[in-house]
Write an enzyme that holds these catalytic residues in place. Structure first.
Site, PDB file in Angstrom:
ATOM      1  N   SER A 126       0.839  -1.209   0.000  1.00  0.00           N
ATOM      2  CA  SER A 126       0.000   0.000   0.000  1.00  0.00           C
ATOM      3  C   SER A 126       0.865   1.247   0.000  1.00  0.00           C
ATOM      4  O   SER A 126       0.573   2.215  -0.702  1.00  0.00           O
ATOM      5  CB  SER A 126      -0.924  -0.001   1.213  1.00  0.00           C
ATOM      6  OG  SER A 126      -1.672  -1.185   1.215  1.00  0.00           O
ATOM      7  N   THR A 127       1.941   1.234   0.785  1.00  0.00           N
ATOM      8  CA  THR A 127       2.841   2.386   0.854  1.00  0.00           C
ATOM      9  C   THR A 127       3.553   2.602  -0.473  1.00  0.00           C
ATOM     10  O   THR A 127       3.977   3.710  -0.796  1.00  0.00           O
ATOM     11  CB  THR A 127       3.870   2.171   1.978  1.00  0.00           C
ATOM     12  OG1 THR A 127       3.164   1.992   3.206  1.00  0.00           O
ATOM     13  CG2 THR A 127       4.818   3.350   2.121  1.00  0.00           C
ATOM     14  N   LYS A 169       1.263 -10.092   7.358  1.00  0.00           N
ATOM     15  CA  LYS A 169       1.640  -8.698   7.495  1.00  0.00           C
ATOM     16  C   LYS A 169       0.414  -7.986   8.025  1.00  0.00           C
ATOM     17  O   LYS A 169      -0.604  -7.893   7.332  1.00  0.00           O
ATOM     18  CB  LYS A 169       2.061  -8.126   6.133  1.00  0.00           C
ATOM     19  CG  LYS A 169       2.817  -6.808   6.255  1.00  0.00           C
ATOM     20  CD  LYS A 169       2.040  -5.655   5.680  1.00  0.00           C
ATOM     21  CE  LYS A 169       2.521  -4.330   6.223  1.00  0.00           C
ATOM     22  NZ  LYS A 169       2.063  -3.189   5.462  1.00  0.00           N
ATOM     23  N   SER A 208      -1.548  -4.898   9.206  1.00  0.00           N
ATOM     24  CA  SER A 208      -1.706  -3.447   9.216  1.00  0.00           C
ATOM     25  C   SER A 208      -3.067  -3.067   9.772  1.00  0.00           C
ATOM     26  O   SER A 208      -3.632  -2.040   9.421  1.00  0.00           O
ATOM     27  CB  SER A 208      -1.537  -2.881   7.806  1.00  0.00           C
ATOM     28  OG  SER A 208      -0.251  -3.138   7.324  1.00  0.00           O
ATOM     29  N   GLY A 221       2.727  -4.014  10.663  1.00  0.00           N
ATOM     30  CA  GLY A 221       2.814  -2.866   9.772  1.00  0.00           C
ATOM     31  C   GLY A 221       2.544  -1.561  10.494  1.00  0.00           C
ATOM     32  O   GLY A 221       2.420  -0.522   9.859  1.00  0.00           O
ATOM     33  N   VAL A 267       7.155  -4.014   9.160  1.00  0.00           N
ATOM     34  CA  VAL A 267       7.062  -3.527   7.785  1.00  0.00           C
ATOM     35  C   VAL A 267       6.554  -2.083   7.856  1.00  0.00           C
ATOM     36  O   VAL A 267       5.433  -1.789   7.457  1.00  0.00           O
ATOM     37  CB  VAL A 267       6.100  -4.413   6.969  1.00  0.00           C
ATOM     38  CG1 VAL A 267       6.144  -4.051   5.492  1.00  0.00           C
ATOM     39  CG2 VAL A 267       6.434  -5.891   7.134  1.00  0.00           C
TER      40      VAL A 267
END
Lengths: 310, 310, 310, 310
Positions: D49-50, D166, D168, D195, D212
């Site tokens: 996404s980043t 991961k 987030s 995340g 992350v």
């Protein structure tokens, strides 16, 4: 009086006028009721969301019902909200409003607690079992964060637990599912009422019994006219009247969303309009709602003027 | 007594034992309080979400505070929820619980009404101005459907409006933002409390003052031990104790999601555990919550056994 | 062909028949298109949500548009979804579907990324600037988790950025706001289309130009009849036809919510119905949707029979 | 190279530098990768996404993976997002990124389509069965509007479908449930990665394998230091480093919420910081994100200066 089965026509959710120090302004409330009755409405709904029930103390709630029941009790049906989080608290309100003269109660799904359809059903069954008057379900997802499923409403209607539905969900397809489901199951006498100001003609066209539009505080004559045109099947004039009311309904958006929430803007605009029309003495809304600015009130005035109400 | 500044340690949100006909079971409540005090807790929080405040009538709420205040008042800090939709209704509860002996009140953002940060701030300012005791903010988005923004909490903390925060949002990053913000702004004496049962060690590690874990009803000794280990900086034993409590916390999931909502399952499991441990007489939860089945209660027993509590 | 201004009538979102190994079943797709054209529909919408666009690879998407354009191109308007997360990815789809023969594209608000009205406006402006064909906005909050604000749609309509709106929001009041707003601003030629199967009569009554009902795959004749009755102002027969379609629409709920999501149930039911009616060879839906059980398919058959379609 | 089991340490989600006309700026990307490697990071995550994966075309996505794999392939683990709506589309991305050199793929729950836990499980099983490299689940509710249930992750971990997570979601309690559940079930080698930029110390303290953090683009040295302190059990210095990074993380809020969404502000600030630090040539973000104003960029500079990075 007994609740008509079904309840039909225009049943405004009556605003609760407040004094500058946020007490119930009884004289303004009486004037507002007179204004609605003169407008030809077919019933009154006190202590709903538009009445700021969520903001009124128990003492203030009781005063509102007593005032309105004392003034018009027996003349036209008086429905009262019993708005609270769960069954035990709702039951206390049911007792209070029926002792004060309500002919029926309006009850939402539980809120604050995380709920479940099985608990919503249990809630209505318990409330109905204890209530001396008929119970109407109040479907208002923006407030309680649950949508009443159509099949649940139909099940409770068929059992006689619920006497009606006040639908403020904005979901006309789900609303229709209730109406067609009632016919399919042969349930009669159940009141199906829309709370959506802008699609009353559509709701009546597909079989609703009546409407509970907050905007009818401001323009009861308009909604009564709309109801009459719909019942007469004069759909094109109904649409024109509804569109006039839709334009007027724009006033709920006068409050800047950077400064206030939707309740502050809509309820503030209704009260500003009632004040501008000379019906209530003070446009104050309950705390912690943010008041409209003078410029925002001026915009309300323009909406009134455009609708021929000033 | 005056509220410590800050309030620290383990402050359980006290369950409200009910009789089979759903009245407050005063004798069980007193036994529960004794159990918690014997467990070494540092304060008591009555009328929170875990206390089924949303389900208790005003009469029942008053009885709870009076009972607990009469029993332990002055010995350890007594914090009480003033849970209602908006400012005027919350203020009535503030009056009631402080007259009954509460040392501080815990207040959520407005709910039911669509709200706005400006209205949340106004709400807390008005409540704090009228409250005879300190006001703690209760951040509980699953109930009120708003998250308290960290910068709003910090602003109200700096102004002295809020004396603390009880964070049940599950958002540890936002919680930390409050803690580091208080340091950055030089605000002291503000109580930062976590309501997340499963990350109390993490919350204390990053600077929380204390914890308000519902599960501490079931195992107060465990949380007090955890608090002590964290304060001693013994993080590896703290983690082991926390993980034991996390395993126990699995009991909140015993209720079948096809039959009931999250409140019914979690509160039902807490009360079943207290009943199985012999602390309360009856595991009933308030209406319209769905009761656990015998099989589900049996599962609660297994969680207790696995945690060495049966 | 040029898109009519406005586009009117029934424009079904065409299902995408798949083979058992989940490739596009071109022969079934052609039969489905023939079935729709024979039903009298006024346009076709491929690669919408009902077409399982979210599940089709780019290769499959291209094959669908080429197939349908090659079969009916020029005979009736062909609208294609360009469904993706953000502007650059949407633009690639716009290129692909217009090269394959689409007469207009249908584009949602950005999703996945957290978005903002200013970014939605920017998105549509950029897409429209680069698109060789007209752009219709697709308002589908259950998919993209944003509601297109009526005033934003009106602004983009007035600027000529948007050529129409396909509204699958279920919010008839907001839909009406667009219609009355277009009249108020004197914007003409803008296509206002409802995607709500159960209130097409209401939408047309309040001024919609046409409908995009997924259920029209199953019963195109019914929707074309409904459209004709509405245009003739024969509201009572329109309501009867709509109610028949509403009853049929119940088939979307055959899939058990304990086993699958809403897409699996609704799209599975549409395809099962098309299969039972002999129009497509295989009822498979794309992965990871859960297939209907034989009992659930049997229920679909009962809905068809009750509607006189089997 | 084979993915370490588990993957540990700091694995930044690599920003995707763009040219002023929004093409991938390969030279800046290489400089950014060098900056991260020089900072001591333990792996790289591209197309997350980043990385603005939601905004990159397929061509751009391929270029990113090829560029980074060609530069550092084999030196340190390269994980790539395969972000799309459903299984068939995700599988196309899995093929593309693995052909371009990714050592593992990161896959979210389905989105756009209304989904269900049974479909999420089916999705991961199908993706894992077809993927030539290990699959990590990406739990990102703000993007996909579903939370991955801990028990689902544990089930798929035990089956060997998933190689890691991961997270987030910001829900540290649920994250811990995965970690303790893996231990309880004796599953080893599964990578649990947070995340959440602001609670990396807490996540590592309770057993996470790595982090992350998007902010590690801006300050890789800081996160590597934090990771090292946590592994050494030096919790008080870890907390100080984390708090420095939390203060820096405030830069994600520079964009005015009245003008833009959260993605525009956060990704715009990361890129502005990288530009101010001289690592990338142009701070442009992909369309339709709103660019930061010069004043907002200036604020980013102040955050950098306060963190000792300028």
């Amino acid at each position: 009086m007994n609740l008509p089965t079904p309840l039909t026509g225009v049943i405004p959710p009556v605003c609760t006028p407040l004094t500058p120090d946020r007490e119930v302004d009884v004289r303004s409330l009486l004037r507002l009721v007179d204004h609605l009755v003169a407008g030809g409405v077919h019933g009154l709904f006190v202590l709903g969301s538009t009445s700021e029930a969520a903001f009124l103390t128990d003492r203030q709630r009781a005063l509102v019902v007593e005032t309105v029941a004392g003034h018009v009790g027996g003349q036209l049906p008086l429905v009262a909200g019993a708005i609270d989080m769960t069954t035990p608290r709702v039951l206390d309100h049911v007792t209070a409003v029926t002792e004060a003269g309500a002919d029926a109660v309006v009850v939402t799904a539980p809120f604050y607690a995380r709920t479940h359809p099985a608990e919503i059903a249990r809630h209505y069954r318990l409330v109905a079992a204890a209530s001396p008057v008929p119970v109407l379900a109040y479907d208002i997802p923006p407030a309680v964060h649950t949508k009443l499923p159509a099949d649940l409403v139909l099940e409770l209607a068929a059992e006689g637990v619920l006497a009606g539905l006040k639908d403020s969900s904005g979901d006309l397809a789900g609303f229709r599912q209730v109406i067609t489901g009632l016919h399919a199951h042969g349930v009669s006498g159940f009141s199906v009422l829309t709370g959506s100001e802008a699609v009353v003609d559509a709701a009546l066209a597909l079989g609703a019994d009546g409407a509970v539009p907050g905007l009818a505080n401001v323009d009861p004559h308009g909604y009564v006219r709309l109801d009459r045109l719909c019942r007469a099947g004069d759909w094109s004039r109904a649409r024109a009247e509804q569109e006039r009311l839709c334009a007027l309904f724009g006033l709920v958006g006068v409050g800047a969303p950077t400064r206030m929430g939707g309740s502050s803007s809509a309820l503030g605009a209704f009260k500003a309009a009632l004040h501008l029309r000379g019906i209530i003495d003070c446009p104050a809304t309950a705390e912690p709602q943010v008041p409209l600015s003078p410029e925002e009130v001026e915009k309300v005035g323009k909406f009134l003027a455009a609708a021929g109400l000033l």
